[in-house]
Design a protein around this motif. Structure first.
Motif, PDB file in Angstrom:
ATOM      1  N   HIS A  13      50.470  56.327  58.236  1.00 59.02           N
ATOM      2  CA  HIS A  13      49.813  55.943  56.986  1.00 59.02           C
ATOM      3  C   HIS A  13      48.839  54.791  57.211  1.00 59.02           C
ATOM      4  CE1 HIS A  13      52.733  58.562  55.328  1.00 59.02           C
ATOM      5  NE2 HIS A  13      53.725  57.687  55.230  1.00 59.02           N
ATOM      6  N   LEU A  14      47.687  54.888  56.585  1.00 57.08           N
ATOM      7  CA  LEU A  14      46.643  53.863  56.699  1.00 57.08           C
ATOM      8  C   LEU A  14      46.804  52.856  55.559  1.00 57.08           C
ATOM      9  CD1 LEU A  14      44.002  53.043  58.219  1.00 57.08           C
ATOM     10  CD2 LEU A  14      42.768  54.329  56.458  1.00 57.08           C
ATOM     11  N   GLU A  15      46.730  51.563  55.899  1.00 56.41           N
ATOM     12  CA  GLU A  15      46.870  50.522  54.890  1.00 56.41           C
ATOM     13  C   GLU A  15      45.817  49.442  55.088  1.00 56.41           C
ATOM     14  OE1 GLU A  15      51.682  50.614  54.041  1.00 56.41           O
ATOM     15  OE2 GLU A  15      50.870  49.097  55.394  1.00 56.41           O
ATOM     16  N   LYS A  16      45.442  48.840  53.958  1.00 54.08           N
ATOM     17  CA  LYS A  16      44.598  47.657  54.016  1.00 54.08           C
ATOM     18  C   LYS A  16      44.983  46.778  52.833  1.00 54.08           C
ATOM     19  CE  LYS A  16      39.948  45.846  54.564  1.00 54.08           C
ATOM     20  NZ  LYS A  16      38.482  46.065  54.577  1.00 54.08           N
ATOM     21  N   GLY A  17      45.114  45.501  53.090  1.00 52.04           N
ATOM     22  CA  GLY A  17      45.627  44.602  52.058  1.00 52.04           C
ATOM     23  C   GLY A  17      44.654  44.319  50.932  1.00 52.04           C
ATOM     24  N   SER A  18      43.356  44.340  51.232  1.00 59.23           N
ATOM     25  CA  SER A  18      42.369  43.979  50.227  1.00 59.23           C
ATOM     26  C   SER A  18      41.069  44.720  50.534  1.00 59.23           C
ATOM     27  CB  SER A  18      42.130  42.463  50.252  1.00 59.23           C
ATOM     28  OG  SER A  18      41.111  42.087  49.358  1.00 59.23           O
ATOM     29  N   VAL A  19      40.811  45.784  49.760  1.00 58.62           N
ATOM     30  CA  VAL A  19      39.638  46.620  50.070  1.00 58.62           C
ATOM     31  C   VAL A  19      38.369  45.995  49.511  1.00 58.62           C
ATOM     32  CG1 VAL A  19      40.924  48.771  50.269  1.00 58.62           C
ATOM     33  CG2 VAL A  19      40.033  48.056  48.023  1.00 58.62           C
ATOM     34  N   GLN A  20      37.253  46.354  50.119  1.00 55.31           N
ATOM     35  CA  GLN A  20      35.935  45.918  49.687  1.00 55.31           C
ATOM     36  C   GLN A  20      35.104  47.136  49.297  1.00 55.31           C
ATOM     37  OE1 GLN A  20      35.449  42.534  49.591  1.00 55.31           O
ATOM     38  NE2 GLN A  20      37.598  42.552  50.223  1.00 55.31           N
ATOM     39  N   VAL A  21      34.050  46.886  48.544  1.00 56.98           N
ATOM     40  CA  VAL A  21      33.155  47.986  48.160  1.00 56.98           C
ATOM     41  C   VAL A  21      32.633  48.708  49.396  1.00 56.98           C
ATOM     42  CG1 VAL A  21      30.971  48.542  47.032  1.00 56.98           C
ATOM     43  CG2 VAL A  21      32.537  46.896  45.971  1.00 56.98           C
ATOM     44  N   SER A  22      32.395  47.944  50.445  1.00 56.46           N
ATOM     45  CA  SER A  22      31.850  48.520  51.682  1.00 56.46           C
ATOM     46  C   SER A  22      32.842  49.428  52.407  1.00 56.46           C
ATOM     47  CB  SER A  22      31.412  47.408  52.635  1.00 56.46           C
ATOM     48  OG  SER A  22      32.498  46.547  52.909  1.00 56.46           O
ATOM     49  N   ASP A  23      34.089  49.457  51.981  1.00 53.62           N
ATOM     50  CA  ASP A  23      35.078  50.375  52.571  1.00 53.62           C
ATOM     51  C   ASP A  23      34.985  51.780  51.981  1.00 53.62           C
ATOM     52  OD1 ASP A  23      37.507  47.700  52.603  1.00 53.62           O
ATOM     53  OD2 ASP A  23      36.209  48.400  54.227  1.00 53.62           O
ATOM     54  N   SER A  24      34.160  51.962  50.979  1.00 52.81           N
ATOM     55  CA  SER A  24      34.002  53.276  50.363  1.00 52.81           C
ATOM     56  C   SER A  24      33.496  54.266  51.406  1.00 52.81           C
ATOM     57  CB  SER A  24      33.021  53.203  49.194  1.00 52.81           C
ATOM     58  OG  SER A  24      33.509  52.337  48.185  1.00 52.81           O
ATOM     59  N   ALA A  25      34.265  55.313  51.632  1.00 58.31           N
ATOM     60  CA  ALA A  25      33.974  56.276  52.696  1.00 58.31           C
ATOM     61  C   ALA A  25      35.021  57.388  52.620  1.00 58.31           C
ATOM     62  CB  ALA A  25      34.043  55.603  54.063  1.00 58.31           C
ATOM     63  N   VAL A  26      34.900  58.342  53.545  1.00 63.53           N
ATOM     64  CA  VAL A  26      35.934  59.363  53.696  1.00 63.53           C
ATOM     65  C   VAL A  26      36.740  59.035  54.943  1.00 63.53           C
ATOM     66  CG1 VAL A  26      36.436  61.815  53.940  1.00 63.53           C
ATOM     67  CG2 VAL A  26      34.467  61.081  52.579  1.00 63.53           C
ATOM     68  N   TYR A  27      38.045  59.047  54.824  1.00 61.17           N
ATOM     69  CA  TYR A  27      38.955  58.692  55.916  1.00 61.17           C
ATOM     70  C   TYR A  27      39.698  59.937  56.379  1.00 61.17           C
ATOM     71  CZ  TYR A  27      37.861  53.912  54.737  1.00 61.17           C
ATOM     72  OH  TYR A  27      37.189  52.732  54.525  1.00 61.17           O
ATOM     73  N   PHE A  28      39.663  60.156  57.699  1.00 60.64           N
ATOM     74  CA  PHE A  28      40.293  61.329  58.293  1.00 60.64           C
ATOM     75  C   PHE A  28      41.403  60.898  59.238  1.00 60.64           C
ATOM     76  CE2 PHE A  28      37.382  64.692  57.083  1.00 60.64           C
ATOM     77  CZ  PHE A  28      36.185  64.033  56.844  1.00 60.64           C
ATOM     78  N   CYS A  29      42.571  61.458  59.042  1.00 61.12           N
ATOM     79  CA  CYS A  29      43.672  61.308  59.976  1.00 61.12           C
ATOM     80  C   CYS A  29      43.582  62.458  60.982  1.00 61.12           C
ATOM     81  CB  CYS A  29      44.988  61.364  59.214  1.00 61.12           C
ATOM     82  SG  CYS A  29      46.458  61.047  60.179  1.00 61.12           S
ATOM     83  N   ALA A  30      43.888  62.188  62.241  1.00 60.63           N
ATOM     84  CA  ALA A  30      43.765  63.233  63.262  1.00 60.63           C
ATOM     85  C   ALA A  30      44.801  63.022  64.358  1.00 60.63           C
ATOM     86  CB  ALA A  30      42.359  63.225  63.867  1.00 60.63           C
ATOM     87  N   LEU A  31      45.114  64.090  65.065  1.00 61.28           N
ATOM     88  CA  LEU A  31      46.009  63.984  66.211  1.00 61.28           C
ATOM     89  C   LEU A  31      45.452  64.737  67.399  1.00 61.28           C
ATOM     90  CD1 LEU A  31      47.840  66.752  66.962  1.00 61.28           C
ATOM     91  CD2 LEU A  31      48.967  66.141  64.848  1.00 61.28           C
ATOM     92  N   SER A  32      45.899  64.305  68.561  1.00 64.34           N
ATOM     93  CA  SER A  32      45.599  64.996  69.804  1.00 64.34           C
ATOM     94  C   SER A  32      46.911  65.124  70.549  1.00 64.34           C
ATOM     95  CB  SER A  32      44.587  64.186  70.624  1.00 64.34           C
ATOM     96  OG  SER A  32      44.413  64.741  71.891  1.00 64.34           O
ATOM     97  N   ASP A  33      47.365  66.348  70.769  1.00 69.78           N
ATOM     98  CA  ASP A  33      48.683  66.544  71.349  1.00 69.78           C
ATOM     99  C   ASP A  33      48.623  66.427  72.866  1.00 69.78           C
ATOM    100  OD1 ASP A  33      51.315  68.858  70.268  1.00 69.78           O
ATOM    101  OD2 ASP A  33      51.389  66.970  71.384  1.00 69.78           O
ATOM    102  N   GLN A  34      49.777  66.232  73.476  1.00 67.72           N
ATOM    103  CA  GLN A  34      49.847  66.162  74.933  1.00 67.72           C
ATOM    104  C   GLN A  34      49.350  67.450  75.534  1.00 67.72           C
ATOM    105  OE1 GLN A  34      54.076  65.263  75.297  1.00 67.72           O
ATOM    106  NE2 GLN A  34      53.516  63.593  76.666  1.00 67.72           N
ATOM    107  N   GLY A  35      48.637  67.335  76.631  1.00 68.08           N
ATOM    108  CA  GLY A  35      48.175  68.520  77.340  1.00 68.08           C
ATOM    109  C   GLY A  35      46.920  69.138  76.766  1.00 68.08           C
ATOM    110  N   THR A  36      46.403  68.552  75.711  1.00 67.55           N
ATOM    111  CA  THR A  36      45.165  69.041  75.127  1.00 67.55           C
ATOM    112  C   THR A  36      44.368  67.837  74.667  1.00 67.55           C
ATOM    113  OG1 THR A  36      44.157  70.336  73.359  1.00 67.55           O
ATOM    114  CG2 THR A  36      46.286  69.367  72.898  1.00 67.55           C
TER     115      THR A  36
END
Lengths: 117, 112
Positions: free
Chosen positions: B74-97
């Motif tokens: 989970h992504l957390e930030k204690g105090s967001v700013q207007v400049s944080d407005s964006a799209v956030y993507f979670c991603a994984l890369s598994d072992q061996g790939t």
């Protein structure tokens, strides 16, 4: 700071035409990737390339697609005969593969928006 | 197969509010986990990553801890700013790939 660049930023083509999307990865990187993002959908892996050959490809990457590193600096994605459903944003990425390809950061370019009419 | 699930957006917050964007994953091996951010009109930029269980990634005030027991990052930030407005993507890369598997993205909108 080194960055991945892509050209063109926007490509419009007719269905059935061939397109080549170009990327210049970060210069000392060894692993290269293409991803795509259809509007409103998730970013999807297409292909990875290492040591001048494809190391992995997805089901999307069929015979219509090919990749090439023609001159040691460019990395290209060719779509041989475009379809309407190929319309998407295409992202190139590269990494140094350290300490391993699965743990290293992939650096993304700004993308090429492909529109197939 | 491997997959990433993240919370639907948009997430709308006032400046200085606390942010949490949930991300859970399914993987067969021991994946590396990433958060990427996409600002309007730009490509994907790595925000932070963690490569093994209990690692905490942090950058620009954002944090995420690799929780193997709950398969979460989970992504957390204690105090967001207007400049944080964006799209956030979670991603994984598994072992061996080295292919990245992305979640659907969460749009964050921060208002003054």
């Amino acid at each position: 700071e080194p960055e991945v660049t892509q050209t063109p930023s926007h490509q419009v083509t007719q269905m059935g035409q061939e397109v080549i999307l170009r990327c210049v990865p970060i210069s000392n990187h060894l692993y290269f990737y293409w991803y795509r993002q259809i509007l409103g959908q998730k970013v999807e892996f297409l292909v990875s390339f290492y040591n001048n050959e494809i190391s992995e490809k997805s089901e999307i990457f069929d015979d219509q697609f090919s990749v090439e590193r023609p001159d040691g600096s460019n990395f290209t994605l060719k779509i041989r005969s475009t379809k309407l459903e190929d319309s998407a944003m295409y992202f190139c990425a590269s990494s140094g593969g350290q300490p391993s390809p699965s743990t290293d950061t992939q650096y993304f370019g700004p993308g090429t928006r492909l529109t197939v009419l | 197969g491997d997959s990433v699930t993240q919370m639907e957006g948009p997430v709308t917050l006032s400046e200085e509010a606390f942010l949490t964007i949930n991300c859970t994953y399914t993987a067969t091996g021991y994946p590396s986990l990433f958060w990427y951010v996409q600002y309007p009109g730009e490509g994907l930029q790595l925000l932070l990553k963690a490569t093994k269980a209990d690692d905490k990634g942090s950058n620009k005030g954002f944090e995420a801890t690799y929780r193997k027991e709950t398969t979460s990052f989970h992504l957390e930030k204690g105090s967001v700013q207007v400049s944080d407005s964006a799209v956030y993507f979670c991603a994984l890369s598994d072992q061996g790939t080295d292919k990245l598997i992305f979640g659907t993205g969460t749009r964050l909108q921060v208002f003054p």
